[in-house]
Scaffold this active site. Structure first.
Site, PDB file in Angstrom:
ATOM      1  N   TYR A   1      38.895  49.854  38.390  1.00 13.51           N
ATOM      2  CA  TYR A   1      37.457  50.124  38.406  1.00 13.51           C
ATOM      3  C   TYR A   1      37.201  51.597  38.704  1.00 13.51           C
ATOM      4  O   TYR A   1      36.362  52.242  38.059  1.00 13.51           O
ATOM      5  CB  TYR A   1      36.799  49.233  39.456  1.00 13.51           C
ATOM      6  CG  TYR A   1      35.298  49.244  39.451  1.00 13.51           C
ATOM      7  CD1 TYR A   1      34.580  48.613  38.435  1.00 13.51           C
ATOM      8  CD2 TYR A   1      34.579  49.855  40.474  1.00 13.51           C
ATOM      9  CE1 TYR A   1      33.199  48.601  38.439  1.00 13.51           C
ATOM     10  CE2 TYR A   1      33.200  49.847  40.487  1.00 13.51           C
ATOM     11  CZ  TYR A   1      32.510  49.223  39.475  1.00 13.51           C
ATOM     12  OH  TYR A   1      31.134  49.216  39.480  1.00 13.51           O
TER      13      TYR A   1
ATOM     14  N   SER B   1      29.280  54.864  39.215  1.00 19.52           N
ATOM     15  CA  SER B   1      29.420  54.399  40.593  1.00 19.52           C
ATOM     16  C   SER B   1      30.025  55.494  41.452  1.00 19.52           C
ATOM     17  O   SER B   1      30.754  56.364  40.942  1.00 19.52           O
ATOM     18  CB  SER B   1      30.339  53.169  40.621  1.00 19.52           C
ATOM     19  OG  SER B   1      30.737  52.843  41.937  1.00 19.52           O
TER      20      SER B   1
END
Length: 260
Positions: A156, A143
């Protein structure tokens, strides 16, 4: 691209990007293991669609943060299909809170699934591919969070940054075995997982602020991921492919239509 005779395992493939990857691989000839944690009904629906496309499908419910469960999932895939040629690490978990206020159970769960789960899957799949001796392809879904420090997403962010580095390290360690390892960075994609953090109205309004004035689709991401797995990308390893609709560009500095 063709994946005729190839066997694939995609973690977190009962919905969203993972499901789209599973279906795209099946359209191009691969047999697919569909993995889920608790969404067994959704996984079975994806498997049925794969079978409708003429390919074999196996559903395995397994928590990717459990190393033994991941290793068993690889074993089941090989028992069912005869080999494991393609692996995609897609399963993810994320709680969003400011670091100062974070519930540490959720923080650790995010790291356990998103980082350790990715490692367990990559390692077990690579071990099988090396054992087979025919090479293979691994793609790790990461990501832009790997390099953009989004607030409320520390666990995350940490996990995705780790994935980028683990993939590059694996790529150099596995190149002699003809096992390719690459990273894929999607942008803001219209998936069920986004509904955990945003309302439909927020998603609609947020999409309008993006460079392309829309969110990406799982199907678009699946085509990019399949390229990294294909023989068309045979000279690609240790690389990062980004399909983020321009989010990584300085889109906030765009000039107005009037040139101001």
């Amino acid at each position: 691209m063709s994946f005729e005779g190839k066997n694939a395992l995609i973690t977190g493939s009962s919905k969203g990007i993972g499901a789209a990857i599973a279906l795209e691989l099946a359209r191009q000839g691969a047999n697919v293991t569909v993995n889920c944690h608790s969404s067994k009904d959704d996984a079975e629906k994806v498997a049925e669609q794969i079978r409708d496309l003429g390919q074999q499908a196996l559903v395995v419910a397994a928590d990717v943060s459990d190393q033994s469960a991941v290793e068993d999932m690889v074993r089941q895939t090989v028992e069912e299909f005869g080999s494991l040629d393609l692996f995609v690490s897609n399963a993810v978990y994320s709680d969003r809170e400011l670091m100062l206020d974070a519930n540490m159970d959720g923080f650790r769960r995010t790291v356990d699934v998103s980082m350790w789960g990715a490692f367990y899957g990559m390692r077990a799949s690579a071990q099988q591919m090396v054992k087979q001796g025919n090479g293979g392809a691994i793609t790790m879904i990461s990501s832009p969070h790997a390099h953009i420090p989004f607030p409320t997403a520390m666990a995350y962010n940490m996990s995705k940054a780790a994935i980028d580095q683990m993939a590059r390290t694996a790529a150099i360690e596995l190149v002699k075995h003809n096992v390719r390892v690459n990273v894929f960075h999607p942008g803001w994609i219209d998936t069920p997982g986004e509904r955990k953090f945003f309302s439909e109205e927020q998603l609609e309004q947020g999409a309008k602020s993006l460079p392309m004035n829309r969110m990406g689709s799982p199907e678009e991401m699946a085509k990019g991921v399949c390229f990294t797995l294909s023989d068309d990308a045979a000279y690609m390893t240790g690389s990062t492919m980004t399909m983020d609709g321009g989010v990584g560009l300085p889109w906030w500095s765009k000039r107005t239509e009037g040139g101001q």
